[in-house]
Scaffold this active site. Structure first.
Site, short mmCIF file in Angstrom:
data_model
loop_
_atom_site.label_atom_id
_atom_site.label_comp_id
_atom_site.label_asym_id
_atom_site.label_seq_id
_atom_site.Cartn_x
_atom_site.Cartn_y
_atom_site.Cartn_z
N ASP A 210 38.93 30.03 40.20
CA ASP A 210 40.27 28.61 39.99
C ASP A 210 39.86 28.59 38.88
O ASP A 210 41.22 27.69 38.11
CB ASP A 210 40.36 27.91 41.10
CG ASP A 210 40.78 28.30 42.23
OD1 ASP A 210 41.03 29.54 42.50
OD2 ASP A 210 40.72 27.52 43.04
N ARG A 364 39.21 38.00 44.32
CA ARG A 364 38.05 37.32 44.22
C ARG A 364 36.95 38.48 44.20
O ARG A 364 35.45 38.18 43.72
CB ARG A 364 38.29 37.07 45.96
CG ARG A 364 39.12 35.50 45.94
CD ARG A 364 38.64 34.76 47.02
NE ARG A 364 37.39 35.31 47.58
CZ ARG A 364 37.57 34.39 48.51
NH1 ARG A 364 38.06 33.00 48.76
NH2 ARG A 364 36.79 34.64 50.16
#
Length: 439
Positions: A210, A364
């Site tokens: 993030d 991810r």
């Protein structure tokens, strides 16, 4: 306000051993790109900020530069290193592990490097996690894989038990690869070590998909993540344009920080609306999001909406559930928006062809792209230099383009978020054409 004291890096003691890197260092000449170890990288980068300090130049806050030192604290022939990866997956984990091992082994001559499996659980006897011997041969090809060869886990573990394990195994330097929660754990480990009077260096390599760790230009894996997100947005755009009143709705990662949503949208410039946690929005009303979206589709025939997972949580029913790290479990804003958009078009008696995309785990788990691969390598090299010089309770950062050493307490003081008044969000508004406020 950050002070000089906030930027002081802890050291285990004076460095008295000639570094194996000395022959390389003696060949270097002073240049703009070569910051001497005795110099400082200034925290502020604007004239107004420097003037606002109102102090002499030698009192201006600055970071300790990263990089090799002429003298080091640990004797490489007697040093044993540990490596652990924690938290959610992120592109580049394996690149960092590989670079740490190669730098320790070939540049410093450290022969004993141990990989602790499944995060901080790997130190705790009750979990019975294996310990891997990390050799150059073992890690030579791991950068071609996504994920982490050491595995990972979430949740706190007792720092006293972790230090017990380090002492039993004779670990001198510990490299911790993870995000803000992981770095808080590293801080607790370093404090436990300090309390015992033990000489163990704890050095962090910041991992957060993030991009939400403070005082770091960019975390590793972020570029790969938003590049992958941009491909999904491109697909959503193609789907939206192909059908009457088509909407491509893409949910990307970002619990508290909307960096992936912003950068992914800018990379392809196909998004018409970007919703992030930092900018609240209203759904209903003449100027609410649903009305503006409906008018856009009626006018142009299609729309692409990108939403960060933490956006609009105030609009969804609350939840008291928490994950293993103690973070609140968020409601699925993507599914919620899909339902509300569908209901809004039905109420207006309009055709709707909505395609929903949630690529979270795909983003991810992919391997690092070339930029992130290089960045991981350079972060790892600087982490090794810091550890061998006896620096501890520190994370390797890049600030204003220069690699620096960032004290962990400062790194975890607050969360890095998109500034609604900053140039990044302004670029998003320029690119999408969306109104600055819904409601």
């Amino acid at each position: 306000m950050v002070s000089r004291e906030d930027l002081v890096v802890k050291s285990l003691g004076p460095c008295r051993i000639d570094s194996p890197m000395l022959p390389l260092l003696e060949q270097r000449k002073r240049s703009y790109y070569n910051v001497d170890e005795a110099d400082r990288v200034l925290f502020d980068d604007t004239a107004s900020a420097l003037a606002g300090r109102g102090v002499p130049v030698d009192q201006i806050p600055g970071f300790e530069p990263a990089g090799p030192r002429r003298k080091i604290f640990f004797d490489p022939s007697k040093t044993r290193a540990g490596v652990v990866t924690c938290g959610g997956l992120c592109p580049g984990f394996n690149d960092v592990i590989r670079a740490l091992v190669m730098e320790l082994h070939f540049l410093y001559g450290v022969q004993r490097i141990h990989g602790f499996c499944n995060g901080y659980q790997g130190f705790i006897p009750k979990y019975k996690r294996p310990v891997l011997e990390l050799t150059p041969q073992f890690v030579s090809q791991i950068n071609e894989q996504g994920g982490t060869i050491l595995g990972t886990s979430r949740g706190e573990q007792d720092p006293a038990e972790i230090v017990d394990c380090l002492e039993r195994m004779g670990i001198n330097v510990l490299f911790v690869i993870g995000g803000d929660g992981t770095l808080r754990g590293a801080q607790a480990i370093a404090r436990e070590v300090e309390g015992r009077g033990t000489k163990i260096a704890v050095v962090g390599i910041p991992k957060t998909i993030d991009n939400d760790i403070m005082f770091i230009d960019q975390s590793f894996g972020f570029q790969t993540a938003f590049s992958t997100g941009a491909e999904v947005i491109q697909t959503a755009h193609a789907e939206a344009k192909a059908s009457p009143n088509g909407i491509g709705l893409v949910k990307l990662m970002g619990r508290h920080s909307g960096f992936i949503a912003c950068y992914s949208s800018l990379a392809r410039n196909d998004a018409n609306f970007v919703l992030i946690p930092e900018v609240p929005f209203a759904l209903d009303g003449e100027r609410g999001f649903l009305s503006v979206l409906r008018k856009r589709v009626q006018r142009s025939g299609h729309a692409v909406v990108v939403v960060a997972e933490g956006a609009g949580q105030d609009l969804t029913p609350g939840s008291d559930e928490r994950d293993a790290s103690g973070n609140p479990r968020f409601n699925d804003i993507g599914v919620f928006l899909k339902q509300r958009i569908t209901e809004d078009f039905a109420a207006a008696n309009l055709e709707l062809n909505l395609k929903y995309f949630d690529p979270s785990y795909f983003v991810r788990s992919v391997k690092a792209n070339p930029f992130d691969a290089v960045y991981c390598l350079r972060l790892a090299h600087n982490a090794v230099h810091a550890a061998m010089a006896g620096r501890t309770e520190v994370v390797v950062s890049r600030w204003h383009g220069r690699f620096v050493l960032l004290p962990i307490p400062l790194a975890v003081r607050a969360r890095h978020t998109v500034d609604p008044n900053g140039d990044l969000w302004l670029s998003v508004l320029e690119s999408t054409g969306q109104p600055p406020v819904f409601g």
